[in-house]
Design an enzyme around this catalytic site. Structure first.
Site: not given
Ligand code: AMP
Length: 292
Positions: A34, A37, A149, A187
């Protein structure tokens, strides 16, 4: 954009790019991409000659099996997302490539992994630190981008890199939010339309806590303000609200310097986390939404 599935070719891509004089930026993700990322990719794109995204749903960081099984990733969609953002390569290994045998070696970052999510998700940060160590070895990039985040995850990785001398720079990226303030998260797609409409309350609660924290410097009062706000909607079940040092994740007795107000709450069957930083919030006095 090239898609990499295996470890040797991935390492060769990174080291080859570096031999050609490029800095390499790494963006580790679990897919379901999203705009949050996307912000990490944009930061990497702006600062690095080559950008590599990893997409891997890491089984060893899930404390609940149903959460792992519910984690929906559409790789074709995610590849198209990366391509649009100007990513050079995506490493999307099958689970057997990362764990050909059950893991027997783990990275445990004590202290900073305890409390907050660490208390409610046993083994989670051990799984995160372990897979991120593996990724740093597979992709010996110059910089890696992590979202604020996931404040505790960021602190765990920063500490791990210092303690274990990983030759990589960790770059924090501010939280991307929906127009109504809800922090973007993979999520969020699990929320029903009614829950989605209610979900921004978590950020509202944190913003209220930030105002109280700024005025009183009292973590207990800030915490209380957030909990009262969350109590306005009975569908929310707060797991924790804490005012912590952003580097050590230790609760602060008094707010005199940088602080992070972090919270986790269940909304129906979905667990949401969010945080705001002080004084970043205090600086934009009347519109904490400006925090990003
Ligand atoms: P995830 O795919 O949820 O493991 O997240 C991958 C990376 O994207 C991690 O470093 C998260 O902190 C970052 N991330 C997820 N959501 C956000 C957001 N809303 N804003 C900034 N970074 C994000």
């Amino acid at each position: 954009m090239i898609i990499l599935r295996r470890i040797p070719g991935t390492r060769a891509f990174v080291t080859g790019a570096q031999r050609d004089g490029h800095t390499v930026g790494l963006v580790p993700t679990m897919g379901a991409l999203h705009a949050g990322h996307g912000a990490l990719m944009d930061c990497a794109r702006a600062a690095c000659g080559r950008v590599v995204v990893t997409i891997f749903v890491n089984p060893i960081q899930f404390d609940r099996r149903e959460d792992y099984e519910a984690y929906q990733v559409n790789l074709d969609r995610d590849f198209a997302f990366c391509e649009q953002r100007g990513v050079d390569a995506v490493f999307a290994p099958p689970v057997e490539e990362m764990y050909p045998e059950p893991a027997r070696t783990f990275v445990e970052v004590s202290g900073v992994s305890q409390g907050l999510c660490g208390e409610f998700r046993p083994g989670h940060f051990r799984g995160v630190a372990t897979v991120v160590s593996k990724l740093f070895h597979i992709l010996p990039a110059d910089r890696a981008y992590f979202g604020e985040k996931d404040a505790q995850q960021l602190a765990v990785i920063q500490r791990m890199v210092r303690d274990l001398d990983f030759p990589i720079e960790i770059v924090p990226v501010p939280t991307m939010r929906e127009a109504d303030g809800l922090a973007m998260s993979s999520r969020n797609q699990r929320l029903s339309p009614e829950e989605r409409a209610a979900a921004p309350l978590l950020y509202t609660a944190l913003c209220r806590a930030a105002v109280v924290a700024r005025d009183s410097q009292d973590p207990a009062a800030a915490r209380q303000a957030a909990l009262e706000e969350l109590a306005r909607d009975p569908r929310f079940r707060a797991e924790y609200v804490e005012v912590v040092d952003p580097l050590t994740m230790e609760p602060l007795p008094r707010i005199t310097g940088p602080a992070c107000i972090a919270a986790a709450a269940w909304l129906g069957r979905t667990r949401l986390i969010d945080n705001v930083r002080l004084p970043a919030v205090a600086a934009s006095q009347h519109s904490p939404v400006g925090e990003g």
